[in-house]
Motif scaffolding. Structure first.
Motif, PDB file in Angstrom:
ATOM      1  N   GLU A 180       0.835  -1.221   0.032  1.00 43.63           N
ATOM      2  CA  GLU A 180      -0.220  -0.066   0.231  1.00 43.63           C
ATOM      3  C   GLU A 180       0.744   1.168  -0.073  1.00 43.63           C
ATOM      4  OE1 GLU A 180       0.075  -2.487   2.130  1.00 43.63           O
ATOM      5  OE2 GLU A 180      -0.557  -1.676   4.291  1.00 43.63           O
ATOM      6  N   ARG A 181       2.295   1.086   0.177  1.00 36.88           N
ATOM      7  CA  ARG A 181       2.904   2.269   0.272  1.00 36.88           C
ATOM      8  C   ARG A 181       3.989   2.319  -1.149  1.00 36.88           C
ATOM      9  NH1 ARG A 181       4.363   1.950   5.897  1.00 36.88           N
ATOM     10  NH2 ARG A 181       2.557   3.014   7.259  1.00 36.88           N
ATOM     11  N   ALA A 182       3.619   1.435  -1.930  1.00 32.86           N
ATOM     12  CA  ALA A 182       4.791   1.218  -3.004  1.00 32.86           C
ATOM     13  C   ALA A 182       4.605   2.355  -4.043  1.00 32.86           C
ATOM     14  CB  ALA A 182       4.617   0.188  -3.551  1.00 32.86           C
ATOM     15  N   ALA A 183       3.568   2.994  -3.883  1.00 33.13           N
ATOM     16  CA  ALA A 183       3.016   4.062  -4.890  1.00 33.13           C
ATOM     17  C   ALA A 183       2.671   5.224  -4.181  1.00 33.13           C
ATOM     18  CB  ALA A 183       2.199   3.525  -6.095  1.00 33.13           C
ATOM     19  N   LEU A 184       2.800   6.487  -4.598  1.00 37.09           N
ATOM     20  CA  LEU A 184       2.503   7.447  -3.989  1.00 37.09           C
ATOM     21  C   LEU A 184       1.622   8.309  -5.258  1.00 37.09           C
ATOM     22  CD1 LEU A 184       2.488   9.595  -1.641  1.00 37.09           C
ATOM     23  CD2 LEU A 184       4.541  10.498  -2.815  1.00 37.09           C
ATOM     24  N   ALA A 185       0.370   8.576  -4.791  1.00 33.55           N
ATOM     25  CA  ALA A 185      -0.281   9.601  -5.750  1.00 33.55           C
ATOM     26  C   ALA A 185      -0.394  10.897  -5.657  1.00 33.55           C
ATOM     27  CB  ALA A 185      -2.125   8.930  -5.522  1.00 33.55           C
ATOM     28  N   LEU A 228      -7.026  -3.803  -2.698  1.00 30.55           N
ATOM     29  CA  LEU A 228      -7.938  -3.495  -2.080  1.00 30.55           C
ATOM     30  C   LEU A 228      -7.552  -2.711  -0.804  1.00 30.55           C
ATOM     31  CD1 LEU A 228      -9.648  -7.020  -2.266  1.00 30.55           C
ATOM     32  CD2 LEU A 228     -10.839  -4.747  -2.847  1.00 30.55           C
ATOM     33  N   GLN A 229      -8.209  -1.391  -0.562  1.00 27.43           N
ATOM     34  CA  GLN A 229      -7.796  -0.634   0.569  1.00 27.43           C
ATOM     35  C   GLN A 229      -8.758  -0.083   1.266  1.00 27.43           C
ATOM     36  OE1 GLN A 229      -5.214   0.071   2.034  1.00 27.43           O
ATOM     37  NE2 GLN A 229      -4.072  -0.074   0.312  1.00 27.43           N
ATOM     38  N   PRO A 230      -9.250  -0.710   2.486  1.00 26.47           N
ATOM     39  CA  PRO A 230      -8.146  -1.619   3.256  1.00 26.47           C
ATOM     40  C   PRO A 230      -8.676  -2.856   2.653  1.00 26.47           C
ATOM     41  CG  PRO A 230     -10.053  -1.072   4.629  1.00 26.47           C
ATOM     42  CD  PRO A 230     -10.425  -0.238   3.341  1.00 26.47           C
ATOM     43  N   VAL A 284      -7.841 -10.593   2.117  1.00 27.10           N
ATOM     44  CA  VAL A 284      -7.542 -10.749   0.612  1.00 27.10           C
ATOM     45  C   VAL A 284      -7.140  -8.980   0.550  1.00 27.10           C
ATOM     46  CG1 VAL A 284      -9.937 -10.225   0.147  1.00 27.10           C
ATOM     47  CG2 VAL A 284      -8.450 -11.152  -1.576  1.00 27.10           C
ATOM     48  N   HIS A 285      -6.004  -8.878  -0.388  1.00 23.31           N
ATOM     49  CA  HIS A 285      -5.443  -7.635  -0.589  1.00 23.31           C
ATOM     50  C   HIS A 285      -5.608  -7.041  -1.923  1.00 23.31           C
ATOM     51  CE1 HIS A 285      -2.097  -4.535   1.305  1.00 23.31           C
ATOM     52  NE2 HIS A 285      -2.980  -4.186   0.445  1.00 23.31           N
TER      53      HIS A 285
END
Lengths: 260, 510
Positions: free
Chosen positions: B378-383, B414-416, B505-506
């Motif tokens: 979830e931190r691999a990409a910064l919008a 999926l977030q979260p 499930v992510h």
């Protein structure tokens, strides 16, 4: 062979269409890499046209992968604009750029527009289609949408035709309806070949509408290195695993026809 | 001012002589007058007087409770209105404004003309205002309290403030009391003393205020907003209300603004259009652009989008009497010729499109993704908004080159992550079956685990180690599941003391 006759018929139909509409130059086409599909599409995916991809809610990943593949091939090295409604992110997850990069797309050339609703998504897409700096515009709607009617699809088709930018619609959990799309696809996941471990994306694609050619159903595999689709490499087992206890004449693929 | 606010809300009915009106607030456990209107002031009431005393003097008082928030909002609205005189407007206490009119007075004839326009404008809106013009902010404040409508010639501050009482300086009441006890009643008396004596008794700050009041030194005011780099405005003799007039006016202003910016080779990244309504309300609309605005058509397009997308449309009321266009953030533009490089054209076109879409949807909705140095999915990409990071700057960090293997990261995240019911081998086997959103999937193929440890250097507590599995179910759909924690070692505590790691499930693969 019926499919050969169908194809001849479709080609003639296409010729008549061209004469009638005075479409002087034929559509530019981008071969997808899968021989049978390219033959059905008269050489490849028509650029500067509208294409629709449908997938059930459970096939969101597969449908996204197919659209990403089409968009990659339509946009080549140009920019890709992906418009998605907020609800799609909540239902099927947000776009993950690491995954796109692994499929061979360059996330530096992807611009994502988060539209609050279908109306503004379609409006943004129509505006974006006028921008020749883009290679393709993907519009992702979730569920049935009243906003995408005949008028809206006509608008997108015309805009795509004028600028030459390819318009792709990704419709998850929606029923296909008549529209002005050049092609309409139904996508679901297919089994990986049994021998390999974790393999490249395998997709079962049904072409359910093709304005200038026959329809059909194929298994396509995305080749991440060449950034093209291809036929499944090794396919030693049938599409559906044999069920032990059934009569010989049972149609194996019958339940799978739902999509077609 | 509080009484003016109430007066504006409920204008007095004709004929009925209204009672003196006061506004009270609780100070030190007693109700004290905060403000009183003209009739109350005539009757000898002053702010600071206890309410009981005031009632003894005037049994029929109209008492209203103090509403500091509403008063602050009103003062801020008046400050907005004052923007028409100068871009540098500062709040001064709870009930004052300080305008830096350096270089602005000639637009109104002279200083007298500006002062008259200001006071008339405020009076028309129903405010009782006092104002004075002086070389320093402290002197002007003192004069507006002690001798309103004074205009001090340059260098005449000491002379002008000398006859005023010390209280006009607006310093701490304790100091005023101390000075009065020492027999120093007017500012002139105080100025006559040695500064060192005053500093020893009342502190250096007081001496600084005194020096400013006498014009010996100056302190800058702190304006509410930074002054824009370029401003153009148009006044109307008759208020205008229709969009047919407003849009062409904005365009004419844009032409002037861009001509002015062009001379110094600038382009605007942020534009503010202010609409001054004839009844005093001001509406400001901001548009931002990722690439500097150097053409009138761009201004037109951006404002057309923005005005179209406003949730609460521009309400002209009785019409606008002043429209202003300001470039609040400008950058130097290289007057470069468009090259033959087609990718540069594409990037420019895309940036222009992003500006249009951002004006309509908001900058936070038109995004690009930058790679981040983190293993957490979830931190691999910064919008980031495209406007803040336009695609021209493509010399940015490239995404990690793809390893020569099939995709290991999902296409959709999926977030979260959503919890799933899982049948899995204990302690660290892959799942055999899982239920997600009430649908049971039988696992046909599983690959893993890929263990991702949390970033322990982050605060607050980063969570548990995750074991990720790539899962294909019996129809071929692919999921990314993880077990949150390790059996026996890392589990969240539960009620019975035997915590079980949970499954989530992510993501979804193609």
């Amino acid at each position: 062979m019926p499919s050969a006759r169908m194809s001849t018929l479709a080609r003639l139909q296409g010729a008549i269409d061209r004469l009638e509409h005075g479409l002087a130059e034929p559509l530019r086409r981008q071969p997808l890499g899968h021989a049978a599909v390219d033959a059905a599409l008269q050489g490849g995916l028509a650029l500067g046209a509208l294409h629709e991809v449908f997938g059930e809610g459970s096939a969101a990943g597969a449908a996204t992968g197919f659209v990403a593949g089409l968009a990659r091939q339509a946009s080549e090295q140009r920019f890709l604009l992906w418009v998605r409604v907020d609800f799609a992110a909540r239902e099927s997850g947000d776009l993950a750029m690491a995954g796109f990069a692994e499929l061979g797309l360059d996330p530096r050339r992807i611009v994502v527009v988060r539209a609050p609703d279908a109306d503004s998504a379609l409006r943004s897409a129509a505006d974006a289609l006028a921008c020749t700096g883009l290679g393709a515009v993907v519009t992702e709607l979730w569920g049935e949408s009243r906003a995408f009617d005949a008028v809206a699809s006509r608008k997108l088709s015309l805009a795509a035709q004028q600028s030459g930018v390819t318009a792709l619609m990704l419709r998850i959990a929606a029923t296909p309806q008549t529209s002005t799309a050049e092609t309409r696809w139904m996508v679901r996941a297919a089994h990986s070949p049994p021998v390999e471990g974790w393999g490249a994306p395998m997709l079962e694609t049904s072409l359910i509408r093709n304005r200038r050619g026959p329809t059909g159903r194929w298994i396509m595999e995305w080749n991440c290195d060449a950034c093209r689709f291809r036929e499944p490499q090794t396919h030693p087992r049938p599409l559906v695993a044999a069920v032990a206890d059934r009569s010989y004449r049972t149609a194996v693929a019958a339940p799978r026809r739902l999509a077609g | 001012m509080p009484t003016d606010r109430i007066e504006r809300l409920s204008p007095p009915r004709d004929g009925s002589p209204a009672e003196p009106r006061v506004v009270v607030a609780k100070r030190d456990n007693a109700l004290v007058l905060v403000a009183c209107d003209a009739r109350a002031a005539q009757g000898g009431l002053t702010p600071g007087m206890p309410l009981a005393t005031a009632r003894a003097m005037h049994p029929s008082l109209d008492v209203i409770e103090h509403d500091a928030v509403a008063d602050a909002a009103l003062l801020s609205a008046i400050a907005d209105w004052c923007d028409r005189f100068t871009p540098l407007v500062a709040l001064d206490g709870d009930d004052g404004l300080c305008l830096d009119i350096t270089g602005c007075a000639h637009l109104f004839g002279d200083e007298q003309g500006l002062l008259t326009a200001l006071l008339q404008g405020l009076q028309r809106q129903g405010f009782a205002a006092r104002a004075a013009i002086a070389g320093t902010a402290v002197a002007a404040r003192a004069l507006s309290r002690g001798a309103p409508r004074t205009i001090v010639p340059p260098g005449g501050e000491a002379e002008a403030v000398a006859p005023l009482p010390v209280a006009a300086l607006g310093v701490d009441p304790g100091i005023v009391r101390g000075l009065r006890r020492a027999g120093l009643v007017t500012i002139g008396d105080v100025l006559a003393r040695q500064p060192s004596e005053l500093a020893a008794r009342f502190g250096a700050d007081f001496v600084a205020v005194l020096r400013q009041a006498s014009g010996a030194e100056d302190a800058p005011i702190s304006p509410r907003r930074p002054a824009p780099d370029y401003v153009v405005d148009k006044r109307f003799a008759e208020p205008v209300a229709t969009l047919e007039v407003i849009m062409p006016t904005l365009l004419a202003l844009a032409r002037l603004l861009i001509a002015a910016m062009e001379k110094s080779g600038k382009g605007a990244r942020q534009l503010l259009a202010s609409f001054f309504r004839s009844d005093g309300a001001v509406r400001t609309i901001m548009v931002e652009a990722g690439q500097p605005v150097t053409r009138t058509e761009m201004v037109e397009r951006l404002f057309a989008e923005k005005l179209d997308a406003l949730a609460d449309p521009l309400d002209p009321g009785f019409g606008f009497d002043l429209i202003r266009l300001a470039a609040s953030h400008t950058v130097v533009v290289d007057a470069a010729q468009r090259g033959f490089d087609s990718t540069a054209h594409q990037a420019e076109d895309v940036a222009a499109l992003a500006d249009t879409l951002s004006a309509r949807l908001g900058a936070r909705r038109v995004l690009r993704y930058l790679p981040q140095d983190s293993h957490l999915p979830e931190r691999a990409a910064l919008a980031v908004p495209v406007q803040h990071c336009p695609p021209q700057t493509c010399h940015e960090t490239p995404w990690p080159a793809r390893a020569d293997e099939p995709p290991l990261r999902p296409l959709r995240l999926l977030q979260p992550p959503e919890p799933v019911e899982v049948l899995a081998e204990v302690p660290d086997g892959p799942p055999a079956q899982f239920t997600w959103r009430r649908v049971t999937h039988r696992v046909a193929r599983a690959e893993g685990p890929e263990r991702i440890a949390m970033e322990w250097w982050r605060r607050p507590e980063p969570g548990l180690t995750r074991d990720y599995f790539r899962i294909e179910d019996e129809v071929g759909a692919r999921f990314w599941l993880y077990r949150d924690g390790l059996y026996g070692r890392e589990v969240l505590p539960s009620a019975d003391g035997h915590g079980q790691p949970r499954w989530y499930v992510h993501g979804l693969f193609a």
